[in-house]
Scaffold this active site. Sequence first.
Site, PDB file in Angstrom:
ATOM      1  N   ASN A  12      -0.910 -13.563   0.962  1.00 32.13           N
ATOM      2  CA  ASN A  12      -2.045 -13.227   1.416  1.00 32.13           C
ATOM      3  C   ASN A  12      -2.383 -11.558   1.354  1.00 32.13           C
ATOM      4  O   ASN A  12      -1.720 -10.748   1.881  1.00 32.13           O
ATOM      5  CB  ASN A  12      -1.883 -13.399   2.923  1.00 32.13           C
ATOM      6  CG  ASN A  12      -3.111 -12.957   3.739  1.00 32.13           C
ATOM      7  OD1 ASN A  12      -4.258 -12.769   3.380  1.00 32.13           O
ATOM      8  ND2 ASN A  12      -3.223 -13.152   5.142  1.00 32.13           N
ATOM      9  N   TRP A  13      -3.145 -11.613   0.533  1.00 31.91           N
ATOM     10  CA  TRP A  13      -3.502 -10.089   0.056  1.00 31.91           C
ATOM     11  C   TRP A  13      -4.241  -9.159   1.003  1.00 31.91           C
ATOM     12  O   TRP A  13      -4.517  -8.063   1.115  1.00 31.91           O
ATOM     13  CB  TRP A  13      -4.246  -9.813  -1.524  1.00 31.91           C
ATOM     14  CG  TRP A  13      -3.173  -9.804  -2.433  1.00 31.91           C
ATOM     15  CD1 TRP A  13      -1.865 -10.466  -2.515  1.00 31.91           C
ATOM     16  CD2 TRP A  13      -3.412  -9.210  -3.680  1.00 31.91           C
ATOM     17  NE1 TRP A  13      -1.425 -10.279  -3.693  1.00 31.91           N
ATOM     18  CE2 TRP A  13      -2.231  -9.535  -4.534  1.00 31.91           C
ATOM     19  CE3 TRP A  13      -4.644  -8.596  -4.621  1.00 31.91           C
ATOM     20  CZ2 TRP A  13      -2.184  -9.199  -6.101  1.00 31.91           C
ATOM     21  CZ3 TRP A  13      -4.495  -8.415  -5.810  1.00 31.91           C
ATOM     22  CH2 TRP A  13      -3.009  -8.707  -6.403  1.00 31.91           C
ATOM     23  N   LYS A  14      -4.903 -10.077   2.119  1.00 29.83           N
ATOM     24  CA  LYS A  14      -5.736  -9.602   3.096  1.00 29.83           C
ATOM     25  C   LYS A  14      -6.859  -8.563   2.362  1.00 29.83           C
ATOM     26  O   LYS A  14      -7.464  -8.843   1.374  1.00 29.83           O
ATOM     27  CB  LYS A  14      -4.938  -8.551   3.975  1.00 29.83           C
ATOM     28  CG  LYS A  14      -4.023  -9.431   4.697  1.00 29.83           C
ATOM     29  CD  LYS A  14      -2.936  -8.755   5.796  1.00 29.83           C
ATOM     30  CE  LYS A  14      -1.734  -9.865   6.080  1.00 29.83           C
ATOM     31  NZ  LYS A  14      -1.334  -9.235   7.318  1.00 29.83           N
ATOM     32  N   HIS A  98      -5.997 -17.501  10.344  1.00 30.62           N
ATOM     33  CA  HIS A  98      -4.842 -16.340  10.455  1.00 30.62           C
ATOM     34  C   HIS A  98      -5.059 -15.714  11.768  1.00 30.62           C
ATOM     35  O   HIS A  98      -6.271 -15.221  12.346  1.00 30.62           O
ATOM     36  CB  HIS A  98      -5.237 -15.432   9.208  1.00 30.62           C
ATOM     37  CG  HIS A  98      -4.151 -14.667   9.072  1.00 30.62           C
ATOM     38  ND1 HIS A  98      -4.070 -13.256   9.736  1.00 30.62           N
ATOM     39  CD2 HIS A  98      -3.106 -14.466   8.411  1.00 30.62           C
ATOM     40  CE1 HIS A  98      -2.921 -12.686   9.556  1.00 30.62           C
ATOM     41  NE2 HIS A  98      -2.129 -13.396   8.674  1.00 30.62           N
ATOM     42  N   GLU A 100      -5.339 -12.718  12.351  1.00 30.26           N
ATOM     43  CA  GLU A 100      -6.204 -11.293  12.299  1.00 30.26           C
ATOM     44  C   GLU A 100      -7.672 -11.922  12.440  1.00 30.26           C
ATOM     45  O   GLU A 100      -8.593 -11.181  13.050  1.00 30.26           O
ATOM     46  CB  GLU A 100      -5.940 -10.539  10.975  1.00 30.26           C
ATOM     47  CG  GLU A 100      -4.612  -9.729  11.025  1.00 30.26           C
ATOM     48  CD  GLU A 100      -3.796  -9.417   9.580  1.00 30.26           C
ATOM     49  OE1 GLU A 100      -4.456  -9.762   8.533  1.00 30.26           O
ATOM     50  OE2 GLU A 100      -2.808  -9.140  10.021  1.00 30.26           O
ATOM     51  N   GLU A 168       3.230 -18.240  11.961  1.00 25.08           N
ATOM     52  CA  GLU A 168       3.193 -16.657  11.922  1.00 25.08           C
ATOM     53  C   GLU A 168       3.322 -16.039  13.321  1.00 25.08           C
ATOM     54  O   GLU A 168       2.219 -15.893  13.912  1.00 25.08           O
ATOM     55  CB  GLU A 168       2.074 -16.246  11.181  1.00 25.08           C
ATOM     56  CG  GLU A 168       1.923 -16.798   9.660  1.00 25.08           C
ATOM     57  CD  GLU A 168       1.458 -15.750   8.759  1.00 25.08           C
ATOM     58  OE1 GLU A 168       1.802 -15.362   7.997  1.00 25.08           O
ATOM     59  OE2 GLU A 168       0.038 -15.778   9.154  1.00 25.08           O
ATOM     60  N   GLY A 174       3.531  -7.720   9.842  1.00 27.04           N
ATOM     61  CA  GLY A 174       3.484  -6.469   9.556  1.00 27.04           C
ATOM     62  C   GLY A 174       4.196  -5.574  10.157  1.00 27.04           C
ATOM     63  O   GLY A 174       4.003  -4.157  10.200  1.00 27.04           O
ATOM     64  N   SER A 213       6.495 -10.651   8.252  1.00 32.29           N
ATOM     65  CA  SER A 213       7.650  -9.771   7.689  1.00 32.29           C
ATOM     66  C   SER A 213       8.590 -10.434   6.583  1.00 32.29           C
ATOM     67  O   SER A 213       9.710  -9.921   6.615  1.00 32.29           O
ATOM     68  CB  SER A 213       8.347  -8.819   8.732  1.00 32.29           C
ATOM     69  OG  SER A 213       7.339  -8.257   9.477  1.00 32.29           O
ATOM     70  N   GLY A 234       2.396 -11.570   3.471  1.00 30.62           N
ATOM     71  CA  GLY A 234       1.456 -10.266   3.470  1.00 30.62           C
ATOM     72  C   GLY A 234       1.726  -9.146   2.811  1.00 30.62           C
ATOM     73  O   GLY A 234       1.750  -9.139   1.343  1.00 30.62           O
ATOM     74  N   GLY A 235       2.177  -8.124   3.278  1.00 28.67           N
ATOM     75  CA  GLY A 235       2.350  -6.953   2.844  1.00 28.67           C
ATOM     76  C   GLY A 235       3.222  -7.033   1.429  1.00 28.67           C
ATOM     77  O   GLY A 235       2.834  -6.356   0.489  1.00 28.67           O
TER      78      GLY A 235
END
Length: 251
Positions: A12-14, A98, A100, A168, A174, A213, A234-235
């Site tokens: 997920n590149w957000k 998600h 966010e 999640e 993150g 993470s 993610g990251g």
Amino acid sequence: MAEKLRPLVAGNWKMNGLAASAAEFGKVVAGAAPLAGKADLMICPPATLIPAFAASARGSAVTVGGQDCHAKASGAHTGDLAAEMLADAGAVAVIVGHSERRADHGETDAQVRDKAQAAHRAGLTAIVCVGEQRSEREARETLAVIGRQLEGSLPDAATGANLVVAYEPVWAIGTGLTPTPADVGEVHAFIRQHLRQRYGAEGGRVRILYGGSVKPANAGELLTIADVNGALVGGASLKADDFLGIAAVYG
Ligand code: PGA
């Protein structure tokens, strides 16, 4: 008995990535070849990059997904994208719910369910996210919260092909923090039970991803837990080497 499901590692590149990121995506496509048939790889870039990425991934072991969609197929909804548009652009899946989106846009379980059903209407796989807040885990409410989110966010009908659930924990996203393997296993077993009750045998075929993470250093521990059928990253998905390093657990 747990069925052997082909794992899915989704990135997920957000809100990260420009046209120049095609080079990093190209590295993912090239590096994914040895995993073909062993694991499915997916990148969910910003929607602006879906057409180019889908074109460059064609015929490879990598697919492309969206990060959100509107529940309707078209209409007066400035700035929104329909699931049909994501499919038209080359996406095969879309993340919905998600944390966010739930936090930044106030999305409710009912809205997330409508989006998941929109994904199905458009022929996309819905990747539905659930997860507890830190305070909820500390209050030992995790399973109650996850149960409520599943009840409200999942579509009425689903198959192993068109639904993926991502667990999640919000406090693990993150932050570099992760739950213990025992805690992950408990939640995944609980989600599997819910899916079987709701969808019968198909519920045994829905992949349940862990997210929060995930890094190459902890992937071996987290992704080999029973009923963990892959990861939502993610990251670490922004760097091809890290993303492939996570997927390599299944190589
Ligand atoms: P993270 O994000 O891997 O950076 O923790 C996971 C996610 O939000 O899907």
